[in-house]
Design a protein around this motif. Sequence first.
Motif, PDB file in Angstrom:
ATOM      1  N   SER A  83       0.833  -1.213   0.000  1.00  0.00           N
ATOM      2  CA  SER A  83       0.000   0.000   0.000  1.00  0.00           C
ATOM      3  C   SER A  83       0.863   1.256   0.000  1.00  0.00           C
ATOM      4  CB  SER A  83      -0.962   0.000   1.187  1.00  0.00           C
ATOM      5  OG  SER A  83      -0.259  -0.007   2.412  1.00  0.00           O
ATOM      6  N   GLU A  84       1.985   1.232   0.720  1.00  0.00           N
ATOM      7  CA  GLU A  84       2.865   2.413   0.749  1.00  0.00           C
ATOM      8  C   GLU A  84       3.480   2.665  -0.623  1.00  0.00           C
ATOM      9  OE1 GLU A  84       4.292   2.266   5.440  1.00  0.00           O
ATOM     10  OE2 GLU A  84       5.452   1.218   3.898  1.00  0.00           O
ATOM     11  N   ASN A  85       3.834   1.593  -1.337  1.00  0.00           N
ATOM     12  CA  ASN A  85       4.340   1.775  -2.697  1.00  0.00           C
ATOM     13  C   ASN A  85       3.307   2.440  -3.585  1.00  0.00           C
ATOM     14  OD1 ASN A  85       7.061   0.539  -3.819  1.00  0.00           O
ATOM     15  ND2 ASN A  85       6.445  -0.767  -2.094  1.00  0.00           N
ATOM     16  N   LEU A  86       2.066   1.972  -3.520  1.00  0.00           N
ATOM     17  CA  LEU A  86       1.021   2.551  -4.359  1.00  0.00           C
ATOM     18  C   LEU A  86       0.688   3.986  -3.938  1.00  0.00           C
ATOM     19  CD1 LEU A  86      -1.377  -0.483  -4.877  1.00  0.00           C
ATOM     20  CD2 LEU A  86       0.262   0.488  -6.498  1.00  0.00           C
ATOM     21  N   LYS A  87       0.705   4.246  -2.640  1.00  0.00           N
ATOM     22  CA  LYS A  87       0.455   5.611  -2.167  1.00  0.00           C
ATOM     23  C   LYS A  87       1.555   6.558  -2.640  1.00  0.00           C
ATOM     24  CE  LYS A  87      -2.232   4.373   1.944  1.00  0.00           C
ATOM     25  NZ  LYS A  87      -2.224   4.276   3.436  1.00  0.00           N
ATOM     26  N   PHE A  88       2.790   6.063  -2.664  1.00  0.00           N
ATOM     27  CA  PHE A  88       3.908   6.866  -3.163  1.00  0.00           C
ATOM     28  C   PHE A  88       3.647   7.291  -4.603  1.00  0.00           C
ATOM     29  CE2 PHE A  88       7.808   6.902  -5.698  1.00  0.00           C
ATOM     30  CZ  PHE A  88       8.540   7.898  -5.063  1.00  0.00           C
ATOM     31  N   SER A 119       6.693 -12.551  -3.656  1.00  0.00           N
ATOM     32  CA  SER A 119       7.218 -13.425  -4.697  1.00  0.00           C
ATOM     33  C   SER A 119       7.399 -12.609  -5.978  1.00  0.00           C
ATOM     34  CB  SER A 119       6.258 -14.584  -4.945  1.00  0.00           C
ATOM     35  OG  SER A 119       5.067 -14.110  -5.576  1.00  0.00           O
ATOM     36  N   ALA A 120       8.086 -13.221  -6.966  1.00  0.00           N
ATOM     37  CA  ALA A 120       8.306 -12.523  -8.237  1.00  0.00           C
ATOM     38  C   ALA A 120       6.979 -12.145  -8.892  1.00  0.00           C
ATOM     39  CB  ALA A 120       9.133 -13.396  -9.168  1.00  0.00           C
ATOM     40  N   GLY A 121       6.013 -13.057  -8.862  1.00  0.00           N
ATOM     41  CA  GLY A 121       4.717 -12.756  -9.461  1.00  0.00           C
ATOM     42  C   GLY A 121       3.961 -11.672  -8.727  1.00  0.00           C
ATOM     43  N   GLN A 122       4.039 -11.691  -7.396  1.00  0.00           N
ATOM     44  CA  GLN A 122       3.372 -10.660  -6.601  1.00  0.00           C
ATOM     45  C   GLN A 122       4.001  -9.295  -6.844  1.00  0.00           C
ATOM     46  OE1 GLN A 122       3.926 -12.530  -2.798  1.00  0.00           O
ATOM     47  NE2 GLN A 122       1.916 -13.530  -2.830  1.00  0.00           N
ATOM     48  N   LYS A 123       5.319  -9.266  -6.958  1.00  0.00           N
ATOM     49  CA  LYS A 123       6.000  -8.003  -7.268  1.00  0.00           C
ATOM     50  C   LYS A 123       5.562  -7.483  -8.632  1.00  0.00           C
ATOM     51  CE  LYS A 123      10.178  -8.822  -4.532  1.00  0.00           C
ATOM     52  NZ  LYS A 123      11.637  -9.121  -4.571  1.00  0.00           N
ATOM     53  N   ARG A 124       5.412  -8.401  -9.571  1.00  0.00           N
ATOM     54  CA  ARG A 124       4.993  -7.973 -10.897  1.00  0.00           C
ATOM     55  C   ARG A 124       3.583  -7.403 -10.864  1.00  0.00           C
ATOM     56  NH1 ARG A 124       7.583  -5.791 -14.916  1.00  0.00           N
ATOM     57  NH2 ARG A 124       6.801  -6.333 -16.964  1.00  0.00           N
ATOM     58  N   ARG A 125       2.686  -8.034 -10.124  1.00  0.00           N
ATOM     59  CA  ARG A 125       1.329  -7.513  -9.984  1.00  0.00           C
ATOM     60  C   ARG A 125       1.331  -6.124  -9.359  1.00  0.00           C
ATOM     61  NH1 ARG A 125      -0.533 -12.395  -7.002  1.00  0.00           N
ATOM     62  NH2 ARG A 125      -1.799 -10.940  -5.798  1.00  0.00           N
ATOM     63  N   LEU A 126       2.185  -5.932  -8.365  1.00  0.00           N
ATOM     64  CA  LEU A 126       2.279  -4.616  -7.733  1.00  0.00           C
ATOM     65  C   LEU A 126       2.844  -3.595  -8.714  1.00  0.00           C
ATOM     66  CD1 LEU A 126       2.142  -2.672  -5.377  1.00  0.00           C
ATOM     67  CD2 LEU A 126       4.277  -3.663  -4.494  1.00  0.00           C
ATOM     68  N   GLY A 127       3.867  -4.002  -9.476  1.00  0.00           N
ATOM     69  CA  GLY A 127       4.412  -3.088 -10.471  1.00  0.00           C
ATOM     70  C   GLY A 127       3.374  -2.668 -11.493  1.00  0.00           C
ATOM     71  N   LEU A 128       2.541  -3.608 -11.924  1.00  0.00           N
ATOM     72  CA  LEU A 128       1.491  -3.283 -12.885  1.00  0.00           C
ATOM     73  C   LEU A 128       0.372  -2.463 -12.258  1.00  0.00           C
ATOM     74  CD1 LEU A 128       1.303  -6.707 -14.745  1.00  0.00           C
ATOM     75  CD2 LEU A 128       2.269  -4.568 -15.613  1.00  0.00           C
ATOM     76  N   ALA A 129       0.130  -2.680 -10.954  1.00  0.00           N
ATOM     77  CA  ALA A 129      -0.904  -1.900 -10.267  1.00  0.00           C
ATOM     78  C   ALA A 129      -0.572  -0.411 -10.278  1.00  0.00           C
ATOM     79  CB  ALA A 129      -1.066  -2.398  -8.834  1.00  0.00           C
TER      80      ALA A 129
END
Length: 210
Positions: A83-88, A119-129
């Motif tokens: 959430s902090e990444n997305l808020k940033f 995980s790598a997939g979770q990081k990718r989902r966050l990056g795309l979010a």
Amino acid sequence: MSMLSVRNLAVSRGGLPVLENLSFEVEAGQALVLRGPNGIGKTTLLRTLAGLQPALAGNVSIPSESMAYAAHSDGLKSTLTVSENLKFWAAIYATDTIDPALESMNLRGLANRAAMSLSAGQKRRLGLARLLVTGRPVWVLDEPTVSLDTASVALFAQAVRGHLGQGGAALLATHIDLGLGEARVLDLAPFKARPPEEGGMLGAFDEAFL
């Protein structure tokens, strides 16, 4: 309405031309998928469109501050939570909420987890979010489904459809069939640049680029 227009574009990698005489348009509500073998110049083209390197020739027309570019890197702050990444990024782009992004990429249950523990997939989902919090209408995406499982690819495809349905546009370099039946496909092979003549342009560049 054209969201991205490319005319007679030529791009280079390591000082050597890789694509030339390339023209296309992406209109509101449209997706364009770039195809071609590895090394054809898909990443180089997208980096050029994103303004990360100059074009050799031609013109790129896109409204100012309208592009969101997602490359191979997920672009995360590892010590911040999801959430902090997305808020940033929401603060960077002056958008209102991260909730749709969390829901769209199935990140709600990971909201308080540090990015470094994903995980790598979770990081990718966050990056795309991050795309969903930019508020920008033109998405330019380089192999966006890397590290994603089948379910996550479907989530991403649904997010792209939603973006297009709201009048956005997307340009994607991918070998994966995202199930976007409405997407156009552009094969880059016909636009591969001719190799420079011996003693010509090639001699002007350091061998380290080869």
